[in-house]
Every structure is written in structure tokens, then in C-alpha cells.
Design a protein around this motif. Structure first.
Motif, PDB file in Angstrom:
ATOM      1  N   THR A   1       0.880  -1.169   0.000  1.00  0.00           N
ATOM      2  CA  THR A   1       0.000   0.000   0.000  1.00  0.00           C
ATOM      3  C   THR A   1       0.916   1.216   0.000  1.00  0.00           C
ATOM      4  N   ASP A   2       0.341   2.388   0.240  1.00  0.00           N
ATOM      5  CA  ASP A   2       1.196   3.571   0.248  1.00  0.00           C
ATOM      6  C   ASP A   2       2.099   3.630   1.473  1.00  0.00           C
ATOM      7  N   THR A   3       1.798   2.840   2.524  1.00  0.00           N
ATOM      8  CA  THR A   3       2.620   2.888   3.744  1.00  0.00           C
ATOM      9  C   THR A   3       3.030   1.513   4.256  1.00  0.00           C
ATOM     10  N   THR A   4       2.704   0.429   3.541  1.00  0.00           N
ATOM     11  CA  THR A   4       3.018  -0.910   4.045  1.00  0.00           C
ATOM     12  C   THR A   4       3.567  -1.807   2.941  1.00  0.00           C
ATOM     13  N   VAL A   5       4.326  -2.813   3.370  1.00  0.00           N
ATOM     14  CA  VAL A   5       4.773  -3.891   2.507  1.00  0.00           C
ATOM     15  C   VAL A   5       4.433  -5.204   3.200  1.00  0.00           C
ATOM     16  N   SER A   6       3.693  -6.070   2.526  1.00  0.00           N
ATOM     17  CA  SER A   6       3.315  -7.368   3.079  1.00  0.00           C
ATOM     18  C   SER A   6       4.254  -8.441   2.546  1.00  0.00           C
ATOM     19  N   LEU A   7       4.732  -9.287   3.465  1.00  0.00           N
ATOM     20  CA  LEU A   7       5.717 -10.308   3.135  1.00  0.00           C
ATOM     21  C   LEU A   7       5.206 -11.689   3.523  1.00  0.00           C
ATOM     22  N   SER A   8       5.685 -12.674   2.810  1.00  0.00           N
ATOM     23  CA  SER A   8       5.373 -14.065   3.132  1.00  0.00           C
ATOM     24  C   SER A   8       6.670 -14.854   3.119  1.00  0.00           C
ATOM     25  N   ARG A   9       6.805 -15.812   4.040  1.00  0.00           N
ATOM     26  CA  ARG A   9       8.033 -16.600   4.085  1.00  0.00           C
ATOM     27  C   ARG A   9       7.680 -18.081   4.176  1.00  0.00           C
TER      28      ARG A   9
END
Length: 493
Positions: A359-367
């Protein structure tokens, strides 16, 4: 030439070569042999730098300067940084950004310095066989500096790295070829392939129109320069601006061919990633998935070292002649070499890390799960930002329209972190346009434009801005990261 020659401590043949260098440099209109860096620089005297004498026989007539953070632990890494033509150790120390990461990650720096007695424009003599092969001249002087620094600081001789700009980059390539047993990694900024030239004339050919050799031919040049029987080779980062008219971008392609061949890799990247500052990173992994060669192509950047002034964890350096505001090359190079890792990793393998959304202020990660892991550490820009036991993690509070690099490592029940994952890069959405009014020359110096054929062009859009000089003033609007458009009447300064 109207100048008296400085005294030489060398043989008659070396004195003759020095005279030839002066003649060719003058005939070329003072274009520095191997870099085009002709701006004057102060001699090394910056606070924090220490001159070291008595480091060996010094057949290359170089000066040794070092920097070490306070309370540097034993077995810390060591980085050798070679300046460009007409630059100095203090200039490179002050602008390249390397001292910041020496402090942040804990390693010592060696900054060799050449002089006008060796070369009229104080370039490292990468094109002279007597200075660039193993065991001779300037190359041996640099090797002696490494030995001295390892002794002074108790450095880990398995974690010695070398980097350089322009003529310093060319010498870096040759040092990696001649001393693969000394250097664990290298970074060549705006320089030609190793062993490309063995004369002044060949140096110009390499800079402007490098030979189009096969990967095997380039690789053979490295293998022939190394000790017989060498089987272990350094990892190599290659930095190149797409608008470089001094060391043409074709050099980066030939460098990639050379070092991927030496390391037994193909020439197709394992992955390509976009960074900030118009930079594209192409990664070439070895069979275990470890990045072994990385090529950083900086869109619209001319001849120089990529820096990104600021206080952010991924920023570094200061702008000036041939220090160009795009992205912090020292940060990305240090992380490619693994200098952000203290070497005390646990036994757990790296988790696979992917970006699942922004989003404009977040990064979603998966591991991916790692057997035996009690938790997972998430890092942004080399700094720990969180710990999780979940298979997903969201990094929050980020700036809009900004590129971030994240990694993860699995921790065992004792809290020991294992191998760090390959970087996952993401750019947040949204962007706040900014306006900049300046001369076309200063726009180019700041990295908002580039010059070609005496004219300036807006970075990203490529719009023609007129003559490249200090008199033509234009207003540029940054409409997106690394993308500028002309906005003389539609954008407030």
C-alpha cells in the motif's frame, strides 16, 4: 609540457612510462586516462583518516590511509576503496558513503592513494602490466596494504573486499583477477573488464568501445592472471550508468560476461529487481541460490559513483563531481557482500521471502517455514524491524512511492539467527510530486537529468531540456520515483 618532472624512486623504464602518460594525457585534452575525472581534490587529511607508513616495499609508490570505527571487534571484515582519477583518499572517504557502513556494520577501511608522480592525473595505472599484475607495482602495494591492515586491526582475512570508481574500478577488476585468494568480493563502479587493456591506446578502446569477446574469452583473461589451480573466486558487483559517455555502458555487459563465466554461471539473470533512483539490479545466483554476480544499471546516470545523501538506513554519501544522486551504491554493495551479517549465524537455512502486496505505507511479506525455527527475524534495509512466528508479516509506517529491501532469517530456540534470505524488494504506492528549478547542469549533477552530446534530458521521461550548462534554467517535476517531466509554467519552484 612546461613542467619539471617530479623525482621518481623507480627504474628508468618506469620514468619513461610516466613521460608517455603525460604526453598522452595532454594530447587528449586533459581527459583523464581511464575515468575522465579531472576535478581537483584535496589531499587526504579528513578527520577520521589515518595515514599508515611502513606497510611494505611499496613498489607502486602509493600512500595508505585507513579508517576504523571505535571498538572494532577482532575478525571484522576489511574493505579496500580505490578513488578515481584526480580524486584522493579523503575525497572518496568524504563522499562515497563507505565510512557510514563501516560504523553501522563494523569493519575497517583501507583507502589507497596514488599521485601525479605515478600518473599525470593521479589515476591508478590499471592499463600498465607492470602495475596491475600479481606481485608487481601498484597491485603489490595494495596487497601489502591489505596485509598491514589485517595485522593492525585483526581483520578476518576471509572477509576482505575491494571496490573502486572509474580507474579505481578498473584496478579493482584487475586486483580481483590477480588476487582471488585475497578478496572475497569486489565491486566495479564505471569501469572496464579485468585485463581489458595493456597499453594506453588499448585503455581508450576499452573505455569507449570495449571488445565484444565471448564470456569464455573474458573469463580466460581472469583465469590466466590468477595463481595456477585457483578454484575459488570472489563475488562481483557491477555498477554502471546508462548515460555514461566516458566508460560506455557496454563495459558492464562485458564485465557481466566475464565474471559469470569465471564463476560458472550463465548470462541470464536469476531475477531482476527495481530499486530506487532508477536502478535495476540483475542477480545471478550460484547453484545453491546465493547471489554471486549482481549488475546495477542506473537509468540516466552519467560517469560517476551512485550516492544518495540523507540519514535513512539505505542512504549515504554526498554529491559532487562524479558523485551522482541516485541510489546508495555502498549500501547495496555492502549487503551483497554480507557485511551486514556479523558472521555469527546459527545453522538454520534461509527462509524463502516474497512480497505479497503493498500500500502507500506498508509492505506485506510471506516466508516459507524452516524446520527447527522458533521464530523469524525480519529486516528492512539491514535493520531489524520485527520478529514473528507467523508465515506472513506486514511492515508498516513506510514512506509513499519508496523502494524498500527486506530480508528474513530463521532463529533457533537459543535465539541464534540462521542464514539471511535473498533480498525481497518492494515499492510502496502513491507519490507526492515535487518541483525543482535549477540549471540544466545542476539538474544533471543532482541526478534529475542526464547529458548527452552537450544537451540535457529529463531523467525518466527523456524530455529535451536544451543545452547542458550553468546558464539554461528549467523547472522539473518529479512525477514518480526517478521520473521527471519539464514543468516550467505548471509547477511552482
Amino acid at each position: 609540457m612546461g613542467q619539471s618532472r617530479p623525482p621518481f624512486r623507480c627504474t628508468r623504464s618506469r620514468r619513461l612510462r610516466g613521460g608517455i602518460r603525460r604526453w598522452v594525457t595532454a594530447a587528449a585534452g586533459a581527459l583523464a586516462l581511464t575515468g575522465g575525472l579531472i576535478a581537483a581534490s584535496p589531499q587526504a587529511s579528513a578527520a577520521g583518516l589515518t595515514q599508515v607508513t611502513g606497510f611494505g616495499t611499496n613498489p607502486g609508490n602509493l600512500s595508505m590511509f585507513t579508517y576504523a570505527p571505535d571498538a572494532l571487534p577482532a575478525d571484522a571484515p576489511l574493505v579496500v576503496a580505490l578513488h578515481g582519477c584526480a580524486q584522493s583518499a579523503s575525497d572518496y572517504y568524504a563522499r562515497s558513503g563507505w565510512p557510514k557502513f563501516a560504523d553501522t556494520y563494523g569493519f575497517a577501511l583501507v583507502l589507497p592513494q596514488t599521485n601525479s608522480a605515478n600518473n599525470a592525473n593521479s589515476c591508478f595505472n590499471w592499463f600498465e602490466p607492470g602495475d596491475s599484475v600479481r606481485g608487481q607495482g601498484e597491485s603489490l602495494s595494495i596487497k601489502q596494504m591489505v596485509d598491514k591492515a589485517v595485522s593492525l586491526y585483526g581483520s578476518d582475512n576471509r572477509r576482505v573486499h575491494i571496490t573502486g570508481l572509474s580507474a579505481g574500478g578498473a584496478m579493482t577488476a584487475n586486483m580481483l583477477a590477480a588476487y582471488p585468494d585475497v578478496f572475497a568480493g569486489g565491486a566495479i563502479a564505471s569501469g572496464p573488464p579485468a585485463r581489458c587493456a595493456n597499453s594506453v591506446a588499448a585503455a581508450y578502446t576499452c573505455m569507449y568501445s570495449p571488445p565484444d569477446r565471448s564470456p569464455a574469452q573474458w573469463g580466460d583473461l581472469v583465469r590466466s592472471a590468477a595463481p595456477a589451480g585457483t578454484t575459488s573466486w570472489p563475488r562481483v558487483a557491477i555498477w554502471q550508468g546508462t548515460a555514461d559517455t566516458t566508460v560506455k555502458p557496454a563495459n558492464a555487459t562485458e564485465l557481466r560476461d566475464q565474471w559469470t563465466n569465471v564463476l560458472g554461471l550463465g548470462q541470464t539473470p536469476s531475477r531482476t529487481e527495481s530499486l530506487g533512483g532508477g536502478t535495476t539490479r540483475s542477480v545471478y545466483d550460484d547453484a545453491s541460490g546465493r547471489p554471486s554476480v549482481e549488475v546495477y544499471s542506473v537509468s540516466g546516470m552519467g560517469h560517476g559513483l551512485a550516492v544518495d545523501p540523507g540519514n535513512g538506513p539505505e542512504q549515504c554519501g554526498s554529491t559532487g563531481a562524479y558523485y551522482l544522486d541516485t541510489v546508495c551504491s555502498s549500501y547495496h554493495t555492502a549487503r551483497f557482500w554480507g557485511l551486514d551479517d556479523d558472521g555469527s549465524t546459527g545453522s538454520l537455512p534461509a527462509p524463502g521471502l516474497t512480497v505479497t502486496g503493498t500500500t502507500d505505507t506498508t509492505v506485506s511479506l510471506s516466508r516459507k517455514a524452516v524446520d527447527g525455527a522458533a521464530s523469524y527475524v525480519v529486516n528492512r534495509g539491514g535493520t531489524k524491524v520485527g520478529t514473528t512466528t507467523s508465515t506472513s508479516y506486514t511492515d508498516t509506517g513506510l514512506a509513499t512511492g519508496t523502494t524498500y529491501t527486506c530480508t528474513a532469517a530463521a532463529s533457533d530456540t537459543a535465539g541464534a539467527a540462521g542464514v539471511v534470505s535473498s533480498p525481497a524488494t518492494a515499492t510502496t504506492t502513491g507519490f507526492t510530486p515535487t518541483c525543482h528549478t535549477d540549471s540544466t547542469y545542476d539538474h544533471a549533477v543532482a541526478g534529475r537529468a542526464y547529458q548527452s552530446g552537450g544537451h540535457a534530458y529529463a531523467k525518466g521521461s527523456g524530455q529535451a531540456m536544451g543545452l547542458w550548462n550553468t546558464f539554461t534554467t528549467r523547472t522539473l517535476k518529479q512525477a514518480a520515483p526517478a521520473h521527471y517531466v519539464i514543468a516550467d509554467s505548471s509547477c511552482p519552484a
